[in-house]
Design an enzyme around this catalytic site. Structure first.
Site, short mmCIF file in Angstrom:
data_model
loop_
_atom_site.label_atom_id
_atom_site.label_comp_id
_atom_site.label_asym_id
_atom_site.label_seq_id
_atom_site.Cartn_x
_atom_site.Cartn_y
_atom_site.Cartn_z
N GLU A 136 -8.13 -36.76 30.27
CA GLU A 136 -9.08 -35.87 30.83
C GLU A 136 -9.64 -35.88 32.27
O GLU A 136 -9.82 -35.10 33.21
CB GLU A 136 -10.40 -35.22 29.84
CG GLU A 136 -10.88 -33.89 30.48
CD GLU A 136 -11.92 -33.62 29.32
OE1 GLU A 136 -11.57 -33.49 28.26
OE2 GLU A 136 -13.12 -33.32 29.79
N ARG A 179 -9.19 -27.20 29.16
CA ARG A 179 -9.46 -28.17 30.21
C ARG A 179 -8.71 -28.26 31.17
O ARG A 179 -8.05 -29.30 31.88
CB ARG A 179 -9.68 -29.65 29.60
CG ARG A 179 -10.76 -29.90 28.32
CD ARG A 179 -12.13 -29.55 28.93
NE ARG A 179 -12.93 -29.55 27.73
CZ ARG A 179 -13.38 -28.53 26.89
NH1 ARG A 179 -12.83 -27.25 27.33
NH2 ARG A 179 -14.20 -28.32 26.08
N SER A 204 -15.79 -37.02 27.43
CA SER A 204 -14.63 -37.30 26.77
C SER A 204 -13.40 -37.89 27.71
O SER A 204 -13.29 -37.08 28.82
CB SER A 204 -14.00 -36.38 26.15
OG SER A 204 -14.94 -35.55 25.11
C1 LIG Z 1 -22.43 -36.98 29.14
C2 LIG Z 1 -21.24 -36.05 29.46
C3 LIG Z 1 -20.90 -35.14 28.56
C4 LIG Z 1 -19.80 -34.07 28.83
N1 LIG Z 1 -19.47 -33.38 27.88
C5 LIG Z 1 -18.38 -32.61 28.13
C6 LIG Z 1 -18.27 -31.17 27.43
O1 LIG Z 1 -18.75 -31.06 26.40
N2 LIG Z 1 -17.17 -30.34 27.85
C7 LIG Z 1 -16.64 -30.63 28.96
O2 LIG Z 1 -15.55 -29.85 29.49
N3 LIG Z 1 -16.87 -31.64 29.88
C8 LIG Z 1 -17.85 -32.49 29.38
N4 LIG Z 1 -17.98 -33.57 30.34
C9 LIG Z 1 -17.33 -33.77 31.70
C10 LIG Z 1 -17.83 -32.88 32.96
O3 LIG Z 1 -19.07 -32.49 32.64
C11 LIG Z 1 -16.96 -31.62 33.15
O4 LIG Z 1 -15.54 -31.78 33.39
C12 LIG Z 1 -17.44 -31.08 34.46
O5 LIG Z 1 -17.01 -29.69 34.57
C13 LIG Z 1 -17.32 -31.84 35.64
O6 LIG Z 1 -17.68 -31.18 36.80
P1 LIG Z 1 -18.30 -31.85 38.15
O7 LIG Z 1 -18.70 -30.77 39.08
O8 LIG Z 1 -19.11 -33.05 37.83
O9 LIG Z 1 -16.61 -32.05 38.79
P2 LIG Z 1 -16.36 -33.58 39.31
O10 LIG Z 1 -16.29 -34.50 38.32
O11 LIG Z 1 -16.95 -33.90 40.71
O12 LIG Z 1 -14.77 -33.29 39.57
C14 LIG Z 1 -13.99 -32.90 38.76
C15 LIG Z 1 -12.40 -32.51 39.45
O13 LIG Z 1 -12.67 -31.24 40.05
C16 LIG Z 1 -12.25 -31.15 41.48
N5 LIG Z 1 -13.44 -30.07 42.01
C17 LIG Z 1 -14.85 -30.37 41.82
N6 LIG Z 1 -15.40 -29.31 42.58
C18 LIG Z 1 -14.45 -28.38 43.01
C19 LIG Z 1 -14.43 -27.36 43.86
N7 LIG Z 1 -15.20 -26.82 44.30
N8 LIG Z 1 -13.00 -26.90 44.33
C20 LIG Z 1 -11.94 -27.56 43.83
N9 LIG Z 1 -11.84 -28.54 43.07
C21 LIG Z 1 -13.28 -29.16 42.82
C22 LIG Z 1 -12.75 -32.53 42.05
O14 LIG Z 1 -12.01 -32.88 43.08
C23 LIG Z 1 -12.20 -33.37 40.49
O15 LIG Z 1 -10.64 -33.40 40.67
C24 LIG Z 1 -19.08 -34.34 30.10
C25 LIG Z 1 -19.65 -35.29 30.80
C26 LIG Z 1 -20.53 -36.21 30.76
C27 LIG Z 1 -21.02 -37.39 31.81
#
Ligand SMILES: Cc1cc2nc3c(=O)[nH]c(=O)nc-3n(C[C@H](O)[C@H](O)[C@H](O)COP(=O)(O)OP(=O)(O)OC[C@H]3O[C@@H](n4cnc5c(N)ncnc54)[C@H](O)[C@@H]3O)c2cc1C
Length: 285
Positions: free
Chosen positions: A281, A160, A211
Site C-alpha cells: 500500500e 486504497r 498498514s
Molecule cells: C499510524 C498510521 C495509521 C494509519 N492508518 C490508516 C488507515 O486506517 N487507513 C488508511 O487508509 N491509511 C492509513 N494510514 C496511511 C496514511 O494515513 C494514508 O495513506 C494517508 O491518506 C496518506 O496521506 P498523506 O497526505 O500523508 O500522503 P503521502 O504519504 O504524503 O503521499 C502518498 C501518495 O500520494 C501522493 N500525493 C499526496 N498528495 C497529493 C496531491 N495533492 N496530489 C497528487 N498526489 C498526491 C504522493 O505523491 C504519494 O504518492 C496510516 C498511517 C499511519 C502513520
C-alpha cells in the site's frame, strides 16, 4: 511560499527515515503550486508523508510538500458542503466538521493525512472511505498544464486506490466534500471511540506508516503474519511490529532499505506459503 535548500526530510516522513533533498518547496496557494510546476524542475510530491518509504538518503530533486500548508477551507454548516485546499490535514477537517455539527469524517480524526493524500490513497477505515463524502476534485494536469475538475463518479475509486494513484501526472489542488448534519456530542464520541480502538491495536510508540500491505481478498495481513511467526522479524533498524503484524516500525534508526528488505522477505514467504501476492500500500519514493 517557503523554499529551503538541502532540506532534512526526517520529520516529513512518518517512518522518520533519515533522508534529505536538494530543495523543498512549501506552497501557500494554488498560484504557488502552478508556478512551481511551470518551471519544469524534477520534483517529488508529498502530502503529509504518512504513507511513503524513502528509499534514498539524498534526492537530487525538489520536494513539493503539502503538509498543513496550502490549507484554505470553506465550510457551510447549513448545507454540509466543504471546499478545501489539498494541504489541509484530515485531523483539522475532522475537528472543523465536528465544531460545525457535520458528520462523515470522524474516522479521519486518527488517520494522519493531508486532504490530497487521502483522496489519492482513498484512505479510510472500518468500512468508511474518503470517497463516501467526496463530491469533486480540482487538479493540475501536468500533461497540458491545465487546471481541470473531475467528479467522484468519474474517478473509479477502489479499495486504497484512485484515479490519482493511477495517474501520477495529476496534482490534487482542491477538494469538495459533502457531510451530513449530526449532533456535536455524537460526532465527538465517535471520533474518540474510533481513536481509542485504533490506539489499542496499533503500534503508536514507534515511527511507522500504517498498514504496509493492502488487504488481500479472503485474508487478513495480520493473521497471515501471525501464522508465519513473523512478528518481530527484523532487518537493521526496522521490524515487523509485535503489536500488529500489518505494520513495520522503525525501532532503531532504520533506513528505507531495511524496510524494503522486510517487505521483499514477507512477500516471498507469503507467496511460498499461501500463494498470495501481497500488494504494497505504501508508496516507495
Ligand atoms: C499510524 C498510521 C495509521 C494509519 N492508518 C490508516 C488507515 O486506517 N487507513 C488508511 O487508509 N491509511 C492509513 N494510514 C496511511 C496514511 O494515513 C494514508 O495513506 C494517508 O491518506 C496518506 O496521506 P498523506 O497526505 O500523508 O500522503 P503521502 O504519504 O504524503 O503521499 C502518498 C501518495 O500520494 C501522493 N500525493 C499526496 N498528495 C497529493 C496531491 N495533492 N496530489 C497528487 N498526489 C498526491 C504522493 O505523491 C504519494 O504518492 C496510516 C498511517 C499511519 C502513520
Amino acid at each position: 511560499m517557503k523554499i529551503y535548500s538541502n532540506f532534512d526530510l526526517t520529520n516529513y516522513n512518518s517512518y522518520k527515515i533519515k533522508a534529505s533533498c536538494k530543495t523543498a518547496f512549501f506552497p501557500e496557494n494554488e498560484e504557488d503550486v502552478i508556478n512551481f510546476y511551470k518551471t519544469k524542475k524534477p520534483f517529488t510530491l508529498l502530502g503529509s508523508g504518512h504513507n511513503i518509504i524513502l528509499s534514498k538518503e539524498f534526492y537530487d530533486t525538489t520536494f513539493i510538500i503539502f503538509n498543513g500548508n496550502f490549507n484554505a477551507i470553506n465550510i457551510s454548516s447549513e448545507t454540509g458542503d466543504i471546499q478545501a485546499e489539498a494541504g489541509i490535514t484530515m485531523l483539522e477537517i475532522s475537528e472543523i466538521a465536528q465544531t460545525n455539527s457535520l458528520s462523515g469524517v470522524e474516522i479521519f480524526y486518527d488517520i494522519p493525512s493531508s486532504l490530497g493524500g487521502a483522496v489519492v490513497m482513498n484512505a479510510g477505515a472500518s468500512g468508511e472511505e474518503i470517497k463516501d463524502v467526496l463530491v469533486k476534485v480540482r487538479y493540475l494536469d501536468l500533461i497540458d498544464m491545465n487546471v481541470k475538475e473531475i467528479h467522484k463518479e468519474d474517478m473509479d475509486f477502489e479499495y486504497r486506490n484512485s484515479f490519482f494513484q493511477r495517474n501520477t501526472d495529476k496534482v490534487v489542488l482542491k477538494v469538495w466534500l459533502h457531510l451530513e448534519k449530526g449532533s456535536k456530542e455524537g460526532i465527538k464520541n465517535k471520533m474518540e471511540r474510533i481513536k481509542e480502538q485504533r490506539w489499542a491495536k496499533q503500534p503508536k510508540d514507534f515511527p511507522n506508516a500504517g498498514s504496509v500491505f493492502k488487504r488481500p481478498k479472503g485474508y487478513y495481513v495480520g493473521a497471515i503474519i501471525d501464522e508465519l511467526n513473523l512478528k518481530g522479524y527484523t532487518v537493521g533498524g526496522a521490524k515487523i511490529s509485535e503489536k500488529h503484524g500489518g505494520f513495520i516500525i522503525n525501532f532503531n534508526n532504520a533506513s528505507g532499505n531495511d524496510i524494503l528488505q522486510i517487505i521483499r522477505d514477507v512477500k516471498s514467504k507469503v507467496m511460498d506459503y499461501f500463494g498470495v501476492d501481497l500488494e504494497v500500500e505504501q508508496r516507495i519514493i
